[in-house]
Design an enzyme around this catalytic site. Structure first.
Site, PDB file in Angstrom:
ATOM      1  N   ARG A   1     -20.796  -8.976   6.747  1.00 12.32           N
ATOM      2  CA  ARG A   1     -21.313  -9.077   8.117  1.00 12.32           C
ATOM      3  C   ARG A   1     -21.017 -10.485   8.648  1.00 12.32           C
ATOM      4  O   ARG A   1     -21.048 -11.457   7.887  1.00 12.32           O
ATOM      5  CB  ARG A   1     -22.824  -8.827   8.156  1.00 12.32           C
TER       6      ARG A   1
ATOM      7  N   HIS B   1     -13.040  -5.276  12.074  1.00  8.22           N
ATOM      8  CA  HIS B   1     -14.070  -4.534  11.319  1.00  8.22           C
ATOM      9  C   HIS B   1     -13.516  -3.171  10.855  1.00  8.22           C
ATOM     10  O   HIS B   1     -14.015  -2.114  11.256  1.00  8.22           O
ATOM     11  CB  HIS B   1     -15.338  -4.329  12.173  1.00  8.22           C
TER      12      HIS B   1
HETATM   13  P1  NAP Z   1     -24.955  -2.408  -2.187  1.00  7.17           P
HETATM   14  O1  NAP Z   1     -24.469  -1.314  -3.069  1.00  7.17           O
HETATM   15  O2  NAP Z   1     -26.346  -2.339  -1.651  1.00  7.17           O
HETATM   16  O3  NAP Z   1     -24.763  -3.775  -3.000  1.00  7.17           O
HETATM   17  C1  NAP Z   1     -25.268  -4.976  -2.571  1.00  7.17           C
HETATM   18  C2  NAP Z   1     -25.042  -6.036  -3.634  1.00  7.17           C
HETATM   19  O4  NAP Z   1     -25.482  -7.299  -3.127  1.00  7.17           O
HETATM   20  C3  NAP Z   1     -25.842  -5.782  -4.918  1.00  7.17           C
HETATM   21  O5  NAP Z   1     -25.083  -6.123  -6.040  1.00  7.17           O
HETATM   22  C4  NAP Z   1     -27.035  -6.734  -4.783  1.00  7.17           C
HETATM   23  O6  NAP Z   1     -27.580  -7.178  -5.994  1.00  7.17           O
HETATM   24  C5  NAP Z   1     -26.380  -7.890  -4.065  1.00  7.17           C
HETATM   25  N1  NAP Z   1     -27.375  -8.710  -3.373  1.00  7.17           N
HETATM   26  C6  NAP Z   1     -28.214  -8.347  -2.380  1.00  7.17           C
HETATM   27  N2  NAP Z   1     -28.997  -9.379  -2.016  1.00  7.17           N
HETATM   28  C7  NAP Z   1     -28.648 -10.409  -2.812  1.00  7.17           C
HETATM   29  C8  NAP Z   1     -29.106 -11.738  -2.944  1.00  7.17           C
HETATM   30  N3  NAP Z   1     -30.099 -12.221  -2.168  1.00  7.17           N
HETATM   31  N4  NAP Z   1     -28.532 -12.524  -3.868  1.00  7.17           N
HETATM   32  C9  NAP Z   1     -27.550 -12.044  -4.664  1.00  7.17           C
HETATM   33  N5  NAP Z   1     -27.068 -10.789  -4.592  1.00  7.17           N
HETATM   34  C10 NAP Z   1     -27.625  -9.984  -3.685  1.00  7.17           C
HETATM   35  O7  NAP Z   1     -24.011  -2.562  -0.911  1.00  7.17           O
HETATM   36  P2  NAP Z   1     -22.489  -2.084  -0.730  1.00  7.17           P
HETATM   37  O8  NAP Z   1     -22.411  -0.644  -0.510  1.00  7.17           O
HETATM   38  O9  NAP Z   1     -21.692  -2.650  -1.843  1.00  7.17           O
HETATM   39  O10 NAP Z   1     -22.133  -2.804   0.656  1.00  7.17           O
HETATM   40  C11 NAP Z   1     -22.260  -4.202   0.834  1.00  7.17           C
HETATM   41  C12 NAP Z   1     -22.153  -4.551   2.306  1.00  7.17           C
HETATM   42  O11 NAP Z   1     -20.805  -4.388   2.750  1.00  7.17           O
HETATM   43  C13 NAP Z   1     -22.934  -3.668   3.267  1.00  7.17           C
HETATM   44  O12 NAP Z   1     -24.297  -4.031   3.311  1.00  7.17           O
HETATM   45  C14 NAP Z   1     -22.228  -3.893   4.581  1.00  7.17           C
HETATM   46  O13 NAP Z   1     -22.824  -4.980   5.258  1.00  7.17           O
HETATM   47  C15 NAP Z   1     -20.815  -4.292   4.161  1.00  7.17           C
HETATM   48  N6  NAP Z   1     -19.813  -3.284   4.571  1.00  7.17           N
HETATM   49  C16 NAP Z   1     -18.803  -3.667   5.392  1.00  7.17           C
HETATM   50  C17 NAP Z   1     -17.838  -2.761   5.755  1.00  7.17           C
HETATM   51  C18 NAP Z   1     -16.672  -3.154   6.618  1.00  7.17           C
HETATM   52  O14 NAP Z   1     -15.904  -2.298   7.059  1.00  7.17           O
HETATM   53  N7  NAP Z   1     -16.468  -4.425   6.867  1.00  7.17           N
HETATM   54  C19 NAP Z   1     -17.903  -1.436   5.298  1.00  7.17           C
HETATM   55  C20 NAP Z   1     -18.954  -1.085   4.470  1.00  7.17           C
HETATM   56  C21 NAP Z   1     -19.915  -2.015   4.109  1.00  7.17           C
HETATM   57  P3  NAP Z   1     -28.328  -6.154  -6.989  1.00  7.17           P
HETATM   58  O15 NAP Z   1     -27.232  -5.244  -7.518  1.00  7.17           O
HETATM   59  O16 NAP Z   1     -28.876  -7.010  -8.039  1.00  7.17           O
HETATM   60  O17 NAP Z   1     -29.332  -5.423  -6.154  1.00  7.17           O
HETATM   61  C1  GLV Z   2     -19.700  -0.823   7.929  1.00  8.88           C
HETATM   62  O1  GLV Z   2     -19.679  -1.961   8.260  1.00  8.88           O
HETATM   63  C2  GLV Z   2     -20.716  -0.252   7.109  1.00  8.88           C
HETATM   64  O2  GLV Z   2     -21.739  -0.904   6.866  1.00  8.88           O
HETATM   65  O3  GLV Z   2     -20.532   0.888   6.676  1.00  8.88           O
END
Ligand code: NAP
Ligand code: GLV
Length: 309
Positions: free
Chosen positions: A221, A269
């Site tokens: 983000r 994005h």
């Molecule tokens: P997720 O499965 O919820 O994983 C989040 C990771 O971040 C987990 O490993 C978590 O640790 C870690 N984390 C959270 N808070 C933390 C902190 N304070 N300190 C250290 N580590 C922390 O999320 P995801 O599915 O991988 O997605 C991640 C993010 O990518 C989304 O929230 C979204 O903002 C972004 N995204 C972007 C796009 C795009 O097109 N640009 C697309 C999809 C998603 P734990 O494992 O220990 O809980």
């Molecule tokens: C895209 O940014 C998502 O969070 O899926």
């Protein structure tokens, strides 16, 4: 059963058709103010009014991975929020990040600029060992990205809230591990959820801890990054550049200096798009499970509202 669709900036018709095909006896409609109470919601950045009016929801399905926009609303207590659980996103994210890392490491941008001018010239190959990649966030996307980078023999570091063990990845966790993680990284990839703990996490003092010649890839983000601090560190020479897919304001305003900075690559994005068919299939499967009486807790992708992701 009634399903309310409230997805800002999303073409509704194909989603409605997909959901109606799966639930021919359900009423599936785009939400408008005053609409009747629905059982399930399919949302992306809905307005507060939607949450306030829809008082009977059994579950809210977010058609993205990140739930920061929902977390910014006053949600009704006890209504579960379910995010997309991969649904084809992690492979896209692995492609995007590996592409950005390799493009930087192999200097393909420089080669493109040279050949565009008809120049046949070589650059000195770098040592992979000198380009450790640190992935912040080892969740659904970060873990897949880390494993993919390790396949290219980059030294890979990972950082998460709780401790992890991933083959080929040196894992750090918690605040206690953060500075060591940064110091062990040259290329920094952000795949954290946006929460109060992670907002502005890439700022002057943290980015300055990266190894000299550092490079930033933000695919999470825009509010994870302090824009001016990034540019100051690039302009001072500590950082070599950045690839940015997400921004504080989207679309990125025309006058923003990122557009024209020679060391910053901007994409709109698009690193991991919501794939409609996969997403509908996943949401339909979860609604069916709930309708069979299965517990919400048994579903993948249920958001921990206390943690905010
Ligand atoms: P997720 O499965 O919820 O994983 C989040 C990771 O971040 C987990 O490993 C978590 O640790 C870690 N984390 C959270 N808070 C933390 C902190 N304070 N300190 C250290 N580590 C922390 O999320 P995801 O599915 O991988 O997605 C991640 C993010 O990518 C989304 O929230 C979204 O903002 C972004 N995204 C972007 C796009 C795009 O097109 N640009 C697309 C999809 C998603 P734990 O494992 O220990 O809980
Ligand atoms: C895209 O940014 C998502 O969070 O899926």
């Amino acid at each position: 059963m009634r399903i309310s669709f409230c997805c800002t900036g999303t073409k509704a018709q194909p989603w409605l058709e997909g959901l109606r095909a799966a639930f021919p006896h359900a009423e599936v409609n785009v939400w408008s103010a005053g609409a009747p109470a629905a059982d399930y919601a399919v949302v992306w950045t809905p307005p507060q009014q939607f949450i306030d009016e829809q008082t009977q929801l059994k579950s809210i399905f977010n058609i993205g991975a990140g739930v920061d926009a929902l977390m910014a609303l006053r949600l009704r207590p006890g209504v579960p929020v379910v995010r997309l659980d991969d649904a084809g996103m992690s492979v896209q994210m692995a492609e995007y990040v590996c592409h950005a890392v390799i493009r930087h490491f192999r200097e393909f941008g420089g080669y493109e600029a040279d050949t565009a001018q008809g120049k046949w010239s070589y650059r000195k190959p770098h040592q992979r060992a000198d380009f450790p990649v640190g992935v912040m966030g080892l969740g659904i996307l970060g873990e897949r990205v880390s494993r993919a980078l390790a396949q290219f023999d980059f030294p890979v570091r990972g950082w998460s809230r709780s401790a992890k063990s991933i083959p080929g990845v040196q894992c750090f966790s918690g605040q206690a591990g953060f500075n060591d993680f940064l110091a062990a990284s040259r290329i920094l990839v952000c795949l954290l959820p946006l929460t109060p703990d992670t907002e502005n996490i890439m700022r002057h003092d943290t980015l300055a801890r990266l190894q000299p010649g550092g490079y930033v890839i933000n695919v999470a983000r825009g509010s994870h990054l302090v824009d001016d601090d990034l540019m100051a560190l690039i302009d001072s020479g500590h950082l070599a550049g950045a690839t940015l897919d997400v921004f504080r304001t989207e679309p990125l305003p025309a006058a923003h200096p990122f557009w024209t900075h020679p060391k910053i690559t901007v994409t709109p994005h698009t690193s991991a798009r919501t794939l409609r068919e996969e997403s509908i299939a996943q949401i339909v499967g979860k609604i069916r499970a709930l309708e069979r009486g299965e517990a919400v807790a048994s579903l993948e992708g249920v958001v921990d509202l206390n943690k905010g992701y």
